[in-house]
Design a protein around this motif. Structure first.
Motif, mmCIF file in Angstrom:
data_model
loop_
_atom_site.group_PDB
_atom_site.id
_atom_site.type_symbol
_atom_site.label_atom_id
_atom_site.label_comp_id
_atom_site.label_asym_id
_atom_site.label_seq_id
_atom_site.Cartn_x
_atom_site.Cartn_y
_atom_site.Cartn_z
ATOM 1 N N PHE A 154 0.774 -1.257 -0.187
ATOM 2 C CA PHE A 154 0.450 0.631 -0.025
ATOM 3 C C PHE A 154 1.012 1.570 -0.136
ATOM 4 O O PHE A 154 1.880 1.539 0.631
ATOM 5 N N TYR A 155 0.304 2.304 -0.887
ATOM 6 C CA TYR A 155 1.086 3.690 -1.319
ATOM 7 C C TYR A 155 0.950 3.929 0.594
ATOM 8 O O TYR A 155 -0.410 4.524 0.597
ATOM 9 N N PHE A 156 2.208 4.643 0.687
ATOM 10 C CA PHE A 156 1.256 5.501 2.635
ATOM 11 C C PHE A 156 2.559 6.732 2.226
ATOM 12 O O PHE A 156 3.144 6.631 2.488
ATOM 13 N N HIS A 157 1.059 7.248 2.419
ATOM 14 C CA HIS A 157 2.054 9.307 3.112
ATOM 15 C C HIS A 157 2.502 9.815 4.187
ATOM 16 O O HIS A 157 1.070 9.523 4.742
ATOM 17 N N THR A 158 3.752 9.482 3.973
ATOM 18 C CA THR A 158 4.096 9.960 5.790
ATOM 19 C C THR A 158 4.702 11.544 5.723
ATOM 20 O O THR A 158 5.022 11.429 4.329
ATOM 21 N N PRO A 159 4.674 12.283 6.601
ATOM 22 C CA PRO A 159 4.468 13.294 6.537
ATOM 23 C C PRO A 159 6.040 13.926 6.124
ATOM 24 O O PRO A 159 7.075 13.538 6.515
ATOM 25 N N LEU A 160 5.641 15.389 6.155
ATOM 26 C CA LEU A 160 7.680 16.425 5.568
ATOM 27 C C LEU A 160 7.439 16.458 6.140
ATOM 28 O O LEU A 160 8.884 17.167 6.726
ATOM 29 N N ILE A 161 6.299 17.288 7.285
ATOM 30 C CA ILE A 161 7.229 18.450 8.706
ATOM 31 C C ILE A 161 7.155 17.523 9.710
ATOM 32 O O ILE A 161 6.190 16.558 10.032
ATOM 33 N N THR A 162 8.145 17.095 10.699
ATOM 34 C CA THR A 162 8.189 16.040 11.036
ATOM 35 C C THR A 162 8.889 16.401 12.870
ATOM 36 O O THR A 162 9.716 17.997 12.422
ATOM 37 N N GLY A 163 8.986 16.003 13.693
ATOM 38 C CA GLY A 163 9.751 17.006 14.814
ATOM 39 C C GLY A 163 11.089 15.465 15.328
ATOM 40 O O GLY A 163 11.297 15.588 16.651
ATOM 41 N N SER A 164 11.027 14.740 14.586
ATOM 42 C CA SER A 164 12.062 13.247 14.694
ATOM 43 C C SER A 164 13.293 14.032 13.848
ATOM 44 O O SER A 164 12.884 13.750 12.591
ATOM 45 N N ASP A 165 14.173 13.446 13.825
ATOM 46 C CA ASP A 165 15.393 12.832 13.124
ATOM 47 C C ASP A 165 15.425 10.815 13.075
ATOM 48 O O ASP A 165 16.440 11.052 13.783
ATOM 49 N N ALA A 166 15.117 10.854 11.970
ATOM 50 C CA ALA A 166 15.104 9.915 11.804
ATOM 51 C C ALA A 166 16.367 8.897 11.663
ATOM 52 O O ALA A 166 16.695 7.232 12.022
ATOM 53 N N GLU A 167 17.028 9.264 10.966
ATOM 54 C CA GLU A 167 18.804 8.909 10.687
ATOM 55 C C GLU A 167 19.814 9.234 12.108
ATOM 56 O O GLU A 167 21.002 8.811 12.186
ATOM 57 N N GLY A 168 19.269 10.412 13.264
ATOM 58 C CA GLY A 168 19.861 10.332 14.345
ATOM 59 C C GLY A 168 20.638 11.375 13.976
ATOM 60 O O GLY A 168 22.110 11.643 14.385
ATOM 61 N N ALA A 169 20.709 12.252 12.987
ATOM 62 C CA ALA A 169 22.657 12.914 11.825
ATOM 63 C C ALA A 169 22.141 13.931 12.446
ATOM 64 O O ALA A 169 23.426 15.150 12.082
ATOM 65 N N GLN A 209 10.840 6.558 7.279
ATOM 66 C CA GLN A 209 10.784 5.613 7.462
ATOM 67 C C GLN A 209 10.599 5.082 8.503
ATOM 68 O O GLN A 209 9.351 3.958 8.760
ATOM 69 N N LEU A 210 10.660 6.275 9.273
ATOM 70 C CA LEU A 210 9.672 5.738 10.942
ATOM 71 C C LEU A 210 7.856 5.771 10.600
ATOM 72 O O LEU A 210 7.914 4.265 11.675
ATOM 73 N N GLU A 211 7.869 6.701 10.598
ATOM 74 C CA GLU A 211 6.529 5.927 9.969
ATOM 75 C C GLU A 211 5.766 5.809 9.465
ATOM 76 O O GLU A 211 4.991 4.858 9.630
ATOM 77 N N GLY A 212 6.884 4.958 8.466
ATOM 78 C CA GLY A 212 6.847 3.563 7.778
ATOM 79 C C GLY A 212 6.223 2.957 8.777
ATOM 80 O O GLY A 212 5.603 1.272 7.842
ATOM 81 N N GLU A 213 7.303 2.517 9.665
ATOM 82 C CA GLU A 213 7.297 1.290 10.076
ATOM 83 C C GLU A 213 6.173 1.157 10.912
ATOM 84 O O GLU A 213 5.300 0.149 10.775
ATOM 85 N N LEU A 214 5.353 1.930 11.229
ATOM 86 C CA LEU A 214 3.916 2.611 12.126
ATOM 87 C C LEU A 214 2.897 2.067 10.937
ATOM 88 O O LEU A 214 2.063 1.016 11.364
ATOM 89 N N GLY A 215 3.398 2.204 9.472
ATOM 90 C CA GLY A 215 2.130 1.570 8.502
ATOM 91 C C GLY A 215 2.684 0.321 8.111
ATOM 92 O O GLY A 215 0.969 -0.946 7.960
ATOM 93 N N ALA A 216 3.557 -0.725 8.023
ATOM 94 C CA ALA A 216 3.589 -1.589 8.143
ATOM 95 C C ALA A 216 2.883 -2.877 9.115
ATOM 96 O O ALA A 216 2.470 -3.424 9.216
ATOM 97 N N MET A 217 3.150 -2.140 10.473
ATOM 98 C CA MET A 217 2.931 -3.129 11.732
ATOM 99 C C MET A 217 0.777 -2.771 12.099
ATOM 100 O O MET A 217 0.576 -3.343 12.485
#
Length: 462
Positions: A154-169, A209-217
């Motif tokens: 399923f094509y899952f739309h994740t947010p462009l504006i976020t409070g998290s840093d998925a890569e920790g970079a 990715q992080l929000e995508g994982e929620l979709g997969a779950m």
């Protein structure tokens, strides 16, 4: 008369019929009796020749039909007697939509450097090169959606504006409505983000990715395909500040299934491009990279080699080759190392797995050795890494320990951590930079040349 696209005319054998074409003049040549206008409408890399009887239209009328002008032509489609084309149009009516003064129009009939064309990115899609690249970009995007749809994702739309840093970079663009010249402050002198639009500090996403994982779950298998942003001050041919990412996330699979998916996916998309972008790829193969077609077929026709990072480092250390960057266990492999494994050692695409945890992201599943994680990178000829992925850490305590080891903030990750409390499951996924893939399929050298309007340090024109 209804317009016909040039792509539908250049290879036809249905001659001696009236047609209407509309497009932009590539060139005009001829003599005092007849003019030959090469017309292109963007539907194909090839132009169609329009034969104009000068006596019928008059020299004065035809003067504005110069390179870059936009015209409509009604005429008779006939079999061409000239070399280089099978069909041409004998003009009966011509309408001039827009002129292009040769004294100022920058795309004249001569070779232009790619550097110069970046400076006029608003016009470069009209060149044969960039018309080909952007048509390929479209077809590859379509193939990606088609592939995942066929696989039941399923094509899952994740947010462009976020409070998290998925890569920790930490290399993120901040999003704020506060007055940057005079932001509100807290009692201890820090910026008071509680007064900002979202009530706390937010940024443009570096990954879905992080929000995508929620979709997969919840949905089993999803994929994202959208823009991502990195505020890295990297002026290299491989980096953009704004680029597109494809990120599938799948429940109930491990790293081996993940590698199977990545290989199958890449072969499908490249095969699709070879089938549906034949003329454009052949043009780029001829004009820019005469090994392009061989390289694309090389990926399709070879099974990807799979080996661990440790095995890869051992091969590099024993190679006897002098690398610019030193090779040792724990080093983050560079493109030169990756390409050596693909092009010189195995002569096949490579998937490296089980990287040291110190050089990989916090969310990757940890191996029993305590030193490595179930990460995987897919390596291609000429380009090095094209996909990065992993089995994700599904164990709450292990994930928490890793977050604490890296001194990451739990305040912005609490929702991600909760998925490991509520019905956790094995899952995996990967990320593919869309422009990196287009770079490979087109044979171009600079990532700025495979996106219509590149965003790089000190450059946000157009």
């Amino acid at each position: 008369m209804k317009r016909t696209k040039i792509v539908d005319l250049v290879n036809t054998t249905d001659y001696n019929r009236e047609v209407c074409v509309k497009g932009w003049v590539r060139t005009r040549r001829g003599n005092k009796n007849v003019a030959f206008v090469a017309l292109n409408d963007g539907s194909i890399v090839h132009s169609i020749q329009v034969v104009v009887d000068i006596a019928q239209f008059g020299e004065e009328f035809l003067k504005p039909i110069t390179t870059g002008a936009c015209i409509a032509v009604n005429g008779l489609l006939v079999e061409s007697q000239g070399q280089g084309q099978t069909a041409e149009i004998q003009a009966k009516e011509i309408e001039i939509y827009g002129t292009a003064d040769p004294a100022v129009y920058p795309l004249q009939k001569k070779g232009h450097s790619l550097e110069f064309l970046r400076e006029i990115a608003y016009l470069r899609p009209r060149t044969n090169t960039f018309g080909a690249i952007f048509r390929i970009r479209h077809h590859v995007a379509f193939a990606i959606h088609e592939y995942f749809n066929k696989q039941g994702f399923f094509y899952f739309h994740t947010p462009l504006i976020t409070g998290s840093d998925a890569e920790g970079a930490g290399s993120m663009f901040q999003v704020t409505t506060l007055d940057v010249a005079n932001p509100p402050k807290t009692e201890d002198g820090k910026i008071d983000y509680s007064q900002d639009f979202f009530g706390h500090s937010t940024n443009l996403t570096v990954s879905g990715q992080l929000e995508g994982e929620l979709g997969a779950m919840a949905l089993g298998g999803i994929y994202t395909f959208g823009p991502t942003f990195r505020a890295e001050n990297s002026n290299t041919p491989r980096h953009l500040a704004e680029f597109w990412m494809i990120e599938p996330e799948i429940a109930f699979i491990d790293i081996n299934d993940n590698m199977d998916l990545a290989e199958d996916f890449l072969k499908y998309v490249i095969s699709y491009a070879l089938k549906h972008c034949k003329d454009d790829i052949e043009f780029l193969n001829k004009m820019y990279d005469n090994e392009l077609l061989d390289r694309l077929n090389f990926v399709i026709n070879n099974e990807f080699v799979r080996l661990t990072y440790t095995e890869g480092v051992e091969i590099l250390e024993k190679s006897g080759k002098k690398f610019e960057y030193p090779v040792y266990w724990g080093a983050d492999l560079q493109s030169e190392h990756e390409r050596y494994l693909v092009e010189d050692h195995f002569k096949r695409p490579v998937i490296l797995t089980d990287y040291p945890k110190e050089i990989k992201s916090f969310y990757m599943k940890q191996n029993e050795d305590g030193k490595t994680v179930r990460g995987m990178d897919v390596l291609f000829p000429k380009i090095g890494e094209i996909i990065g992925g992993s089995e994700r850490e599904a164990d709450y305590d292990k994930l928490l320990n890793r977050v604490q080891e890296l001194n990451m903030s739990l305040d912005s990750l609490w929702w991600y951590m909760d998925t490991r409390k509520f019905g956790t499951a094995p899952h995996a996924g990967f990320g593919l930079g869309f422009e990196r893939l287009i770079l490979f399929i087109t044979g171009m050298q600079n990532i700025r040349d495979v996106i219509p309007f590149p965003r790089t340090p000190k450059n946000a024109e157009f």
